[in-house]
Design a protein around this motif. Structure first.
Motif, mmCIF file in Angstrom:
data_model
loop_
_atom_site.group_PDB
_atom_site.id
_atom_site.type_symbol
_atom_site.label_atom_id
_atom_site.label_comp_id
_atom_site.label_asym_id
_atom_site.label_seq_id
_atom_site.Cartn_x
_atom_site.Cartn_y
_atom_site.Cartn_z
ATOM 1 N N ARG A 374 0.841 -1.204 0.000
ATOM 2 C CA ARG A 374 0.000 0.000 0.000
ATOM 3 C C ARG A 374 0.879 1.258 0.000
ATOM 4 N NH1 ARG A 374 -2.108 -3.782 3.320
ATOM 5 N NH2 ARG A 374 -4.163 -4.587 2.746
ATOM 6 N N ASP A 375 2.079 1.125 0.496
ATOM 7 C CA ASP A 375 3.064 2.209 0.388
ATOM 8 C C ASP A 375 4.351 1.606 -0.139
ATOM 9 O OD1 ASP A 375 4.935 4.205 0.646
ATOM 10 O OD2 ASP A 375 4.132 4.938 2.549
ATOM 11 N N PRO A 376 4.546 1.655 -1.453
ATOM 12 C CA PRO A 376 5.682 0.949 -2.049
ATOM 13 C C PRO A 376 7.028 1.492 -1.617
ATOM 14 C CG PRO A 376 4.328 2.071 -3.717
ATOM 15 C CD PRO A 376 3.762 2.422 -2.381
ATOM 16 N N LYS A 377 7.060 2.727 -1.111
ATOM 17 C CA LYS A 377 8.357 3.337 -0.828
ATOM 18 C C LYS A 377 8.973 2.810 0.459
ATOM 19 C CE LYS A 377 7.382 7.607 -3.263
ATOM 20 N NZ LYS A 377 6.285 8.533 -3.024
ATOM 21 N N SER A 378 8.121 2.416 1.441
ATOM 22 C CA SER A 378 8.693 1.995 2.715
ATOM 23 C C SER A 378 7.999 0.747 3.230
ATOM 24 C CB SER A 378 8.571 3.125 3.754
ATOM 25 O OG SER A 378 8.704 2.600 5.041
ATOM 26 N N ARG A 379 8.817 -0.250 3.509
ATOM 27 C CA ARG A 379 8.324 -1.484 4.081
ATOM 28 C C ARG A 379 7.640 -1.184 5.423
ATOM 29 N NH1 ARG A 379 11.049 -5.827 6.711
ATOM 30 N NH2 ARG A 379 12.875 -4.520 7.011
ATOM 31 N N PHE A 380 8.233 -0.244 6.168
ATOM 32 C CA PHE A 380 7.711 0.062 7.505
ATOM 33 C C PHE A 380 6.358 0.749 7.427
ATOM 34 C CE2 PHE A 380 12.380 0.088 7.977
ATOM 35 C CZ PHE A 380 12.501 -0.978 8.873
ATOM 36 N N ARG A 381 6.273 1.733 6.513
ATOM 37 C CA ARG A 381 4.997 2.433 6.384
ATOM 38 C C ARG A 381 3.934 1.507 5.823
ATOM 39 N NH1 ARG A 381 8.033 7.147 5.201
ATOM 40 N NH2 ARG A 381 7.829 6.938 2.940
ATOM 41 N N ASP A 382 4.355 0.630 4.946
ATOM 42 C CA ASP A 382 3.434 -0.352 4.378
ATOM 43 C C ASP A 382 2.857 -1.229 5.476
ATOM 44 O OD1 ASP A 382 2.030 -1.697 2.467
ATOM 45 O OD2 ASP A 382 3.661 -3.140 2.056
ATOM 46 N N ALA A 383 3.726 -1.683 6.372
ATOM 47 C CA ALA A 383 3.265 -2.548 7.458
ATOM 48 C C ALA A 383 2.302 -1.800 8.372
ATOM 49 C CB ALA A 383 4.455 -3.057 8.260
ATOM 50 N N LEU A 385 0.208 0.614 7.524
ATOM 51 C CA LEU A 385 -1.093 0.690 6.855
ATOM 52 C C LEU A 385 -1.804 -0.660 6.906
ATOM 53 C CD1 LEU A 385 -0.068 2.827 3.738
ATOM 54 C CD2 LEU A 385 -1.541 3.530 5.647
ATOM 55 N N GLY A 386 -1.025 -1.720 6.632
ATOM 56 C CA GLY A 386 -1.607 -3.062 6.601
ATOM 57 C C GLY A 386 -2.102 -3.505 7.967
ATOM 58 N N LEU A 387 -1.321 -3.201 9.005
ATOM 59 C CA LEU A 387 -1.704 -3.653 10.341
ATOM 60 C C LEU A 387 -2.967 -2.924 10.825
ATOM 61 C CD1 LEU A 387 -0.623 -5.666 12.475
ATOM 62 C CD2 LEU A 387 0.230 -3.683 13.720
ATOM 63 N N GLU A 388 -3.048 -1.669 10.379
ATOM 64 C CA GLU A 388 -4.246 -0.871 10.694
ATOM 65 C C GLU A 388 -5.490 -1.607 10.205
ATOM 66 O OE1 GLU A 388 -4.869 3.014 12.382
ATOM 67 O OE2 GLU A 388 -2.948 2.549 11.516
ATOM 68 N N ILE A 389 -5.434 -2.063 8.961
ATOM 69 C CA ILE A 389 -6.569 -2.777 8.373
ATOM 70 C C ILE A 389 -6.804 -4.098 9.094
ATOM 71 C CG2 ILE A 389 -7.346 -3.975 6.277
ATOM 72 C CD1 ILE A 389 -5.764 -1.760 4.711
ATOM 73 N N VAL A 415 -5.599 -6.642 21.327
ATOM 74 C CA VAL A 415 -5.313 -6.769 19.895
ATOM 75 C C VAL A 415 -4.263 -5.722 19.577
ATOM 76 C CG1 VAL A 415 -6.247 -6.700 17.566
ATOM 77 C CG2 VAL A 415 -7.704 -7.453 19.463
ATOM 78 N N PRO A 416 -3.005 -6.123 19.493
ATOM 79 C CA PRO A 416 -1.966 -5.116 19.288
ATOM 80 C C PRO A 416 -2.107 -4.483 17.917
ATOM 81 C CG PRO A 416 -1.044 -7.323 19.140
ATOM 82 C CD PRO A 416 -2.472 -7.480 19.530
ATOM 83 N N GLY A 417 -1.880 -3.183 17.856
ATOM 84 C CA GLY A 417 -1.997 -2.476 16.586
ATOM 85 C C GLY A 417 -0.800 -1.570 16.392
ATOM 86 N N VAL A 418 -0.966 -0.609 15.519
ATOM 87 C CA VAL A 418 0.127 0.302 15.189
ATOM 88 C C VAL A 418 0.633 1.022 16.430
ATOM 89 C CG1 VAL A 418 0.659 2.428 13.936
ATOM 90 C CG2 VAL A 418 -0.657 0.592 12.814
ATOM 91 N N GLU A 419 -0.310 1.515 17.173
ATOM 92 C CA GLU A 419 0.040 2.280 18.365
ATOM 93 C C GLU A 419 0.895 1.443 19.319
ATOM 94 O OE1 GLU A 419 -2.664 4.448 21.645
ATOM 95 O OE2 GLU A 419 -3.553 4.320 19.640
ATOM 96 N N PHE A 420 0.444 0.188 19.497
ATOM 97 C CA PHE A 420 1.124 -0.719 20.406
ATOM 98 C C PHE A 420 2.571 -0.944 19.985
ATOM 99 C CE2 PHE A 420 2.447 -4.941 21.776
ATOM 100 C CZ PHE A 420 2.017 -4.998 23.104
ATOM 101 N N TYR A 421 2.778 -1.241 18.697
ATOM 102 C CA TYR A 421 4.146 -1.559 18.242
ATOM 103 C C TYR A 421 5.013 -0.318 18.132
ATOM 104 C CZ TYR A 421 2.653 -6.342 17.548
ATOM 105 O OH TYR A 421 2.196 -7.594 17.769
ATOM 106 N N ASP A 422 4.359 0.835 17.837
ATOM 107 C CA ASP A 422 5.123 2.088 17.825
ATOM 108 C C ASP A 422 5.721 2.348 19.196
ATOM 109 O OD1 ASP A 422 4.809 2.638 15.217
ATOM 110 O OD2 ASP A 422 3.307 4.219 15.467
ATOM 111 N N LYS A 423 4.940 2.056 20.189
ATOM 112 C CA LYS A 423 5.385 2.274 21.556
ATOM 113 C C LYS A 423 6.496 1.289 21.907
ATOM 114 C CE LYS A 423 2.279 3.749 25.265
ATOM 115 N NZ LYS A 423 0.961 3.316 25.744
ATOM 116 N N TRP A 424 6.302 0.072 21.425
ATOM 117 C CA TRP A 424 7.193 -1.041 21.759
ATOM 118 C C TRP A 424 8.536 -0.910 21.057
ATOM 119 C CZ3 TRP A 424 6.082 -4.042 25.676
ATOM 120 C CH2 TRP A 424 6.784 -5.232 25.859
ATOM 121 N N TYR A 425 8.445 -0.688 19.742
ATOM 122 C CA TYR A 425 9.685 -0.683 18.932
ATOM 123 C C TYR A 425 10.080 0.701 18.458
ATOM 124 C CZ TYR A 425 8.776 -5.720 18.614
ATOM 125 O OH TYR A 425 8.544 -7.016 18.911
ATOM 126 N N GLY A 426 9.163 1.647 18.491
ATOM 127 C CA GLY A 426 9.435 2.967 17.925
ATOM 128 C C GLY A 426 8.768 3.098 16.571
#
Ligand SMILES: [Zn+2]
Lengths: 605, 466
Positions: A374-383, A385-389, A415-426
């Motif tokens: 969904r975001d071809p430029k960044s694997r991280f941003r893609d993940a 977007l995908g995890l959000e869905i 249900v861990p989501g973007v927020e959760f992993y952002d906090k966890w890993y940055g």
């Protein structure tokens, strides 16, 4: 000397005094209301009239909770006149020393003029004999009290208990006095307002030494309104059988009627007799149960948060199908390089991947969902977007929520989501490869058995659920709460469920992970799970299922802690319950399975 | 006596006064019944109960009153000294053989009944004073007259003080009011008396904390100051309207000075008590004034508690609150409201909260059950009676009758002042009865004789020239 004016002076003095008195009286009696308030506080006694608490029946009309009148024998030491000690002791079956000890204690506490409890909870049968004789003993009297009793001795945590109100409960609600009883858990708590009824008030007067007198006053007495009887969703026979199957095990069972969300049985093992937490034994037993290392007071069905394990692959399949990441025909190699697998298969389609519970398959499925380019430029941003869905879909199944159910103290899981992993890993520090263990129901995902059973209901209904609940009728012939007449539709195409249901059917067919547990004549659709747990102990055995395949009548989730393989230890429990519920009996062919389960003991693991 | 021969003895009797007397006595009896009624003895004439006995006392009083009316007024003049002497003897007798009740050796036990000579002594003193003043045409500007009057009052007063019955003693102050009418200089006495009464009032009102609008909780003495101020203003108005201009200036000055002095006095009394006296001295004053109770009274009252927390509460309030009696009386009065709780409906009364409610605290029963309306009506009847007696005294040709009449009026006034003042919290707890209404044979018979002797004298006012 002219003394004529003195008459006037004297009359004036009299009048001035009289005027001062009248002014004073006017202030005391008309202007100032505090004296009247004080008089009311001193002389008026509001005697609360306690209504009988509502009775709870099971779905078949079996009485589960009712009230019993018992009698406490009280004594006011100061009022006691010389009496025949021997005959009183014989009548009450106590020792003379009991009385002297009580009197000594009362004296020491400075409560000699206050009622003391001599004998607690005399049954009505015993009391009948005592009451005939009691008039001979001045200062002794009986006080009636009602207790909850549980004729079926089942569903302790389902039904809940009643206990003395706590300071915080007292503060939170202005209905109660400090000495009242209140529902503490389960239905007793959730339906407290319905069950308790409405207290009445009897207005009486209190004289200068504290005697209460039933005098006519200007305030009308208010009659008590009895509590409302409830028909709960439980099937007492099923519940009883579930508790029996779970003997000597830690774990839980949740059984729900998929169409209505009615909880048919909810077992948390080890279980206990609800009658233990009633009356004079309550305090002691409560301590014993609280300190029991097996935690019998902990409702595992709603409060234990486990990792979902393989069962989660069902929700993963439906999510992936719904977002279009896969089709039922999508085949994926069982590449055991990154993640292990078991059994001999190598290139399953979706149905067979569910049957085999193929880990590499579902790793790839979630990979496709989360990293959808969904975001071809960044694997991280893609993940991200995908995890959000993904998270949005998973939440539709009720994970991460209390399911709007009526059980007090339910946990929501996670249900861990973007927020959760952002906090966890940055932020943008994680991609699918970081979080892939979610795909097979491990990792940070947490669910309750109730949520798992609800997922079974969703699959049984092919796409919707009614919030699970414990009360079917408020008032005999009444309706449940409005919340439980609402369907939650997941918005996932019914067609997607066909594949999943077919796969679940195959789980209980030869070659499936739970084929040994399959009962005769009933088509059960299920999924096994084996949840690893920390500490090197045996895995938790998990199984969810529903039956029959068409027009399902019951969905079940079974967790058996530290038992091992789900297909071996949890699936038979579920299928035996299905048999019991649908056929009312256990077939000969199932008896060996029943014996296996009844004999199993996992408490020491 | 009369040139026309003896008229019918009941002719010329002031029947209006008799009517007021009757109303007070009957109304008092009704309230005694309400205060003392026992469920198992509902008959108001049940002789085992206070109300039954009071009924008997009413009958005896009526009979004795009627007897007095049939006697000759001359008798009381002639035998004043013997009557006086008889009561002095009784007072001596009570000290010798009397029974002690509530710490005072004040009762002579005769069969089932107890006689309280102090209630009768007032009659003797009244007659004796009247006799002395009328016989000698005494003038109160010489010390000899003052001294003899003081001795006449002082002998029984002293005997009563020995009992000791401070309440009865206090009512002897009434005679000073009568003497004032006969020429005793008002200034010194009034100022002295005023200072005492006002000082006590100041202490009591200072003891009570009052919640004022805007100022919050403050000493009650400010209410007293305000009342004094208002009375001052009223006097100024009265002077302006009713006094001839040349006298006004002096009276204005007196009024202003005494108002300022009164306010300053009440303030300094409370300042003394609050800031200068030690705590135990302060408590002693409050106890003397009945604001706080003595230790022994408290323990006696907390004795018979019976059940439940409610009892604890009351017991607690009894033993922890030194002003229990006064507070209960005030609560009962306040609970009456404007129209009262209704006859036999007063919760404080029928649940026995007010101690001694059929004797000294009968007014609290009236106030609770008949409200502001009933209380004011009773006070109004008394004021009417007192003023009428004063006016009747003034119409006497005989000085003996006049002095005696003033004594009677003054005694009723002092009883009203102290008794009602006590119940409504304006006077210390001093145990004296409310005339005609409180339960008690001695007091009812004593007051009846006191009044009816004067009615007899008044009925003969046209035919005597003493
Ligand atoms: Zn595989």
């Amino acid at each position: 000397m002219n003394l004529d004016g003195r008459r006037i002076t004297i009359i004036l003095i009299v009048c001035v005094i009289a005027i001062i008195f009248v002014i004073r009286l006017f202030f005391l009696q008309v202007v100032n209301s505090t004296w009247r308030e004080q008089a009311t506080a001193l002389t008026e006694e509001e005697i609360p009239l306690y209504p009988p608490r509502g009775i709870i029946y099971d779905r078949e009309g079996r009485m589960l909770v009712t009230n019993q009148t018992v009698y406490n024998l009280m004594v006011v030491p100061k009022k006691v006149q010389p009496f025949d000690t021997t005959s009183l002791c014989k009548l009450l079956r106590i020792q003379p020393s009991d009385i002297t000890a009580l009197f000594a204690k009362a004296k020491a506490r400075g409560e000699y003029h206050r009622p003391q409890l001599l004998v607690e909870q005399i049954t009505p049968a015993d009391y009948a004999a005592i009451s005939e004789q009691l008039y001979k003993f001045v200062g002794f009297y009986a006080e009636s009290r009602t207790l909850r009793v549980y004729p079926q001795s089942v569903g302790a945590l389902f039904l809940g208990d009643v206990g003395k109100i706590s300071p915080s409960e007292y503060k939170a609600n202005n209905y109660y006095t400090k000495l009242e009883y209140i529902g503490k858990s389960g239905i007793e708590k959730a339906y407290e307002e319905e069950l308790r009824g409405v207290k009445g008030i009897k207005y009486a007067f209190r004289d200068n030494v504290g005697n209460i007198k039933d005098q006519e006053g200007d305030k009308e007495d208010k009659a008590a309104i009895p509590g409302i009887d409830l028909i709960c969703t439980m099937d007492a026979e099923l519940q009883k059988y579930g508790e029996k199957l779970m003997q000597n095990k830690r774990g839980c069972i949740v059984a729900i009627e998929p169409k209505t969300g009615e909880i048919l049985a909810m077992v948390s093992a080890p279980t206990y007799d609800p009658n233990l937490l009633v009356g004079r034994v309550r305090g002691h037993n409560f301590n014993v149960l609280t300190n029991d290392p097996q935690k019998p007071l902990f409702n595992r069905a709603t409060q234990a948060q486990y990792r979902p394990g393989s069962i989660f692959k069902l929700a993963q399949s439906l999510t992936a199908l719904s977002v279009g990441a896969i089709t039922p025909q999508t085949r994926i190699h069982c590449n055991r390089g990154i993640i292990g697998c078991h059994g001999s298969h190598s290139y399953d389609d979706l149905e067979m991947a569910i049957v085999h519970s193929c880990n590499p398959y579902f790793r790839e499925v979630m990979h496709k969902v989360v990293e959808g380019n969904r975001d071809p430029k960044s694997r991280f941003r893609d993940a991200r977007l995908g995890l959000e869905i993904w998270q949005e879909y998973i939440k539709r199944f009720g994970f991460g929520s209390d399911l709007h159910c009526d059980i007090p103290g339910v946990k929501t899981g996670n249900v861990p989501g973007v927020e959760f992993y952002d906090k966890w890993y940055g932020k943008e520090q994680w991609a699918f490869s970081t979080i892939y263990s979610l795909s097979i129901g491990e990792g940070e995902m947490l669910v309750t058995p109730l949520q798992m059973c609800n997922m079974a209901c969703i699959i049984a209904n092919r796409g919707w659920y009614v919030p699970p609940h414990t009360v079917k009728q408020i008032g005999i012939g009444g309706k449940p709460k409005d919340d439980f007449l609402v369907r939650y539709d997941l918005g996932i195409d019914t067609a997607h469920f066909t594949t999943v249901v077919n796969a679940m059917e195959k789980v209980l067919q030869p070659g499936g992970t739970a084929w040994r547990a399959a009962p005769k004549d009933i088509v059960v659709c299920g999924k096994t799970g084996t949840v690893q747990n920390a500490g090197g102990k045996e895995d938790h055995a998990v199984f969810i299922c529903f039956a029959p395949k068409e027009d399902p009548k019951i969905a079940i989730a079974v967790y058996t802690e530290n038992a091992g393989f789900g297909g071996t230890w949890s699936a038979p429990v579920a299928t035996l319950l299905i048999e019991k519920y649908l056929n009312d009996s256990i077939a000969k062919s199932s008896e060996s399975r029943e014996k296996l389960i009844l004999d199993a003991n996992f408490l020491d693991r | 006596m009369s040139s026309l021969g003896r008229q019918h003895p009941l002719a010329n009797v002031d029947w209006l006064t008799v009517l007021v007397y009757g109303v007070l006595v009957i109304f008092g009896w009704m309230n005694i019944y309400s205060a003392a009624v026992v469920d198992t003895h509902p008959n108001p004439m049940d002789m085992s109960q206070e109300y039954g006995k009071q009924f008997l006392f009413i009958l005896i009083s009526s009979f004795l009153g009627l007897m007095v009316l049939y006697m000759e007024g001359e008798f009381f003049n002639k035998f004043a000294i013997y009557i006086y002497g008889l009561f002095i003897l009784l007072l001596l007798l009570v000290l010798a053989v009397g029974t002690t009740v509530n710490g005072a050796k004040a009762w002579i036990q005769i069969g089932g009944f107890a006689l309280q000579p102090a209630e009768f002594a007032k009659i003797g003193v009244g007659l004796m004073l009247a006799k002395y003043i009328s016989n000698t045409k005494a003038k109160f500007n010489n010390w000899k007259t003052r001294l003899i009057a003081a001795v006449i009052i002082g002998i029984p007063a002293l005997l009563i003080l020995v009992q000791p019955d401070v309440g009865s003693l206090l009512t002897f102050v009434a005679f000073i009011l009568a003497l004032y009418r006969e020429g005793l200089s008002g200034n010194v006495l009034i100022i002295g008396l005023g200072a005492i009464v006002f000082g006590v009032l100041s202490i009591i009102s200072g003891f009570n904390k009052v919640n004022y609008p805007f100022f919050g909780e403050q000493s009650g003495v400010f209410i007293l100051m305000t009342i004094v101020f208002i009375i001052g203003i009223v006097f100024m108005g009265l002077i302006k309207n009713f006094v001839v201009p040349r006298n006004r200036k002096k009276l204005y000055l007196i009024t202003i000075l005494s108002t300022v002095a009164a306010i300053g006095f009440s303030f300094s009394v409370n300042f003394m008590i609050d800031k200068v006296l030690a705590k135990h001295q302060k408590t002693r004053i409050y106890v003397t004034l009945g604001l706080e109770e003595k230790e022994e009274d408290r323990s006696e009252m907390s004795g018979d508690s019976e059940t439940a927390e409610a009892a604890d509460m009351v017991v607690k309030s009894k033993s922890d609150d030194p002003g229990y009696n006064a507070r209960m009386a005030k609560i009962a009065v306040g609970n009456g409201g404007f129209f009262g709780q209704g006859y036999r409906q007063g919760p404080m009364t029928k649940n026995k909260y007010v101690p001694e409610r059929w004797t000294d605290f009968i007014f609290s029963v009236i106030s609770e059950e008949w409200g502001f309306v009933g209380s004011v009506a009773v006070i109004g009847l008394f004021v009417f009676l007192i003023v009428r007696l004063i006016n009747m005294a003034e119409r006497q040709r005989s000085q003996f009758s006049r002095v005696y009449g003033y004594c009677v009026a003054s005694i009723f006034f002092l009883h009203l002042l102290i008794n009602v003042g006590m119940v409504i919290g304006l006077a210390p707890i001093i145990g004296i009865p409310l005339p005609f209404m409180s339960y008690g044979g001695s007091s009812l018979i004593g007051f009846t004789l006191l009044l009816f002797i004067f009615l007899r004298l008044d009925a003969e006012r046209l035919s005597v020239f003493r």
